[in-house]
Design an enzyme around this catalytic site. Structure first.
Site, short mmCIF file in Angstrom:
data_model
loop_
_atom_site.label_atom_id
_atom_site.label_comp_id
_atom_site.label_asym_id
_atom_site.label_seq_id
_atom_site.Cartn_x
_atom_site.Cartn_y
_atom_site.Cartn_z
CG ASP A 38 -6.33 9.80 19.68
OD1 ASP A 38 -7.29 9.21 20.21
OD2 ASP A 38 -5.17 9.33 19.66
CG HIS A 68 -12.89 3.18 3.42
ND1 HIS A 68 -13.56 4.11 4.20
CD2 HIS A 68 -11.58 3.56 3.45
CE1 HIS A 68 -12.71 4.99 4.67
NE2 HIS A 68 -11.50 4.68 4.23
N GLY A 127 -14.07 2.10 15.03
CA GLY A 127 -15.14 1.11 15.14
C GLY A 127 -14.77 -0.09 15.97
CD GLU A 128 -10.98 -3.21 13.72
OE1 GLU A 128 -9.92 -3.50 14.34
OE2 GLU A 128 -11.04 -3.17 12.47
CG ASN A 129 -9.26 -0.28 18.67
OD1 ASN A 129 -9.15 -1.42 19.08
ND2 ASN A 129 -8.62 0.15 17.58
CE LYS A 154 -0.83 -0.80 7.02
NZ LYS A 154 -2.21 -0.37 7.36
N GLY A 164 -10.36 8.17 8.33
CA GLY A 164 -11.29 8.23 7.21
C GLY A 164 -12.46 7.32 7.55
NE ARG A 184 -6.36 1.43 0.17
CZ ARG A 184 -6.35 2.64 0.69
NH1 ARG A 184 -5.21 3.19 1.05
NH2 ARG A 184 -7.47 3.32 0.85
CG HIS A 229 -13.86 1.59 7.14
ND1 HIS A 229 -13.09 0.49 6.83
CD2 HIS A 229 -12.98 2.62 7.31
CE1 HIS A 229 -11.81 0.84 6.82
NE2 HIS A 229 -11.73 2.13 7.10
N GLY A 260 -10.27 1.47 12.90
CA GLY A 260 -9.65 1.87 14.14
C GLY A 260 -10.60 2.33 15.23
CG ASN A 273 -1.88 1.17 1.25
OD1 ASN A 273 -1.83 2.05 0.40
ND2 ASN A 273 -2.74 1.19 2.24
#
Length: 397
Positions: free
Chosen positions: A281, A179, A331-333, A16, A211, A90, A207, A329, A9
């Site tokens: 953040d 996405h 959504g999961e945390n 990445k 972003g 990607r 998501h 990030g 990516n």
């Protein structure tokens, strides 16, 4: 046949990467090269022999790729081109050209370059990464996976803007979404986890990261999504405004003397949560809200309001919803955001159980009560695995 894929990516000043075994779903190594072209670059490589961090000048993407190969050779795992099934890249913008993965050749490279005006910050950088990786692995198949491809199933009423159709045709103005790799992975994973055929599910994927985008998935196909011509449209994001009246830009140009570049900078880099409260953040956002900061409290309410609006819209488009899945990030945390984003929707069968929702989620977790009409899940996304899967599927033919 090998199931190892090196996933790349590439950004304007970064590479990445991840070495993925598609069969086991394992990431055998991950890394990031950043600050390419600056006075001091940085590389972090995480492999079986631990983590390595280097800081040194990295002139360009080709030099960055050579540095990556050196880390694999010295710190593992062994990266033998003969063992690679493919290198997966990607690519953000595939426009209306690519409806799936593409084996990269000169024609595909030219098409990616031709679509650069639709993603000027992304496609040219992806090409730099592709060329550097091709130089490093000239005998390995290279596959482009497009963020927009999953949204090629949008119906005309969803992707068409109500502007002069000849102007839209000439300048390729339509909704492409983004996405898509994440939305595809999550919607497939939801079906597998619930033991159901993806064709039988209506899912809303949220998501939420720096972003952010929402997608309505009917039977495994994207039928609506929040991002549009570019990744600026839709939800409130870290630095991006999301939806805004276009006339606000005319007003700023006429009354404030804003140039096109200044407007671009304002909406993409100085808006969203940063513009509303000075924070990107969410941990800082929650701290400021707890401390009684009114501007930050309002910003978070705007963030929730936008998500709820899209959930309601997608419920209408889908007719009924079986699953809502949080990913990425935030959504999961962030359990505070998950709870706040769906609060007030209980009469529609959307309920979040506070105990199940508590804390970060590193694996698929149901956060709704057992008897809730709509199953609410947290699903960690894995775009690298999805890219690797699609690359292997293509090269196997």
């Amino acid at each position: 046949m090998s199931t190892l894929v090196l996933v790349i990516n590439s950004g304007s000043s970064s590479i990445k990467y991840q070495l993925v075994d598609v069969d086991t779903h394992d990431a055998l190594a991950t890394g990031l090269v950043e600050r390419i072209g600056l006075a001091v670059g940085r590389l972090k490589h995480e492999g079986p022999n631990g983590d390595v961090v280097l800081e040194q000048p990295i002139a360009n993407h080709e030099a960055g790729m050579e540095l990556v190969l050196a880390q694999f050779a010295e710190h593992g795992p062994t990266l033998d081109p003969a063992t690679l099934a493919a290198v997966g890249h990607r690519v953000v913008q595939g426009g209306d050209v690519f409806d799936g993965p593409a084996l990269i050749d000169d024609t595909v490279i030219a098409q990616i370059a031709d679509l650069a005006p639709l993603a000027p910050l992304h496609n040219p950088a992806h090409l730099d990464g592709i060329r550097a990786a091709q130089a490093a692995f000239p005998q390995v198949p290279h596959v482009a996976i497009f963020d927009t491809a999953f949204h090629r199933t949008l119906p005309p009423e969803a992707y068409t803007y109500a502007i002069d159709r000849q102007v839209a045709k000439e300048f390729r103005i339509r909704r492409y979404g983004a996405h898509g790799t994440s939305h595809m992975f999550v919607s497939r994973t939801v079906a597998e986890y619930l033991g159901k055929d993806v064709a039988d599910l209506n899912t809303i994927v949220l998501h939420l990261g720096n972003g952010a985008s929402a997608t309505a998935v009917r039977g495994g196909h994207s039928v609506e999504t929040s991002m549009g011509l570019t990744p600026l449209e839709g939800l409130v994001m870290g630095t991006r405004s999301g939806d805004i009246d276009p006339a606000a830009l005319f007003h700023l140009a006429r009354q404030g003397g804003y140039s096109i570049d200044q407007l671009d900078d304002l909406l993409n880099r100085r808006s969203g949560m940063l513009g509303l409260c000075g924070h990107t953040d969410m941990r800082d956002v929650h701290d400021a809200v707890a401390a009684g900061d009114e501007a930050t409290s309002t910003a978070l309410k705007v963030y929730y309001h936008r998500i709820k609006g899209y959930v309601g819209q997608y419920m209408a488009h889908l007719g009924h919803v079986d699953v809502i899945a949080f990913t990425a990030g935030i959504g999961e945390n962030d359990d505070i955001v998950r709870l706040g984003a769906l609060a007030g929707l209980e009469k529609f069968g959307i309920v979040v159980d506070p105990e199940r929702n508590a804390g970060r989620k590193k694996q698929i977790t149901v956060i709704s009560p057992d008897d809730a009409p709509v199953t609410v899940l947290v699903v960690p996304t894995n775009e690298e695995l999805e890219i690797a899967r699609q690359a292997v599927e293509l090269v196997r033919g």
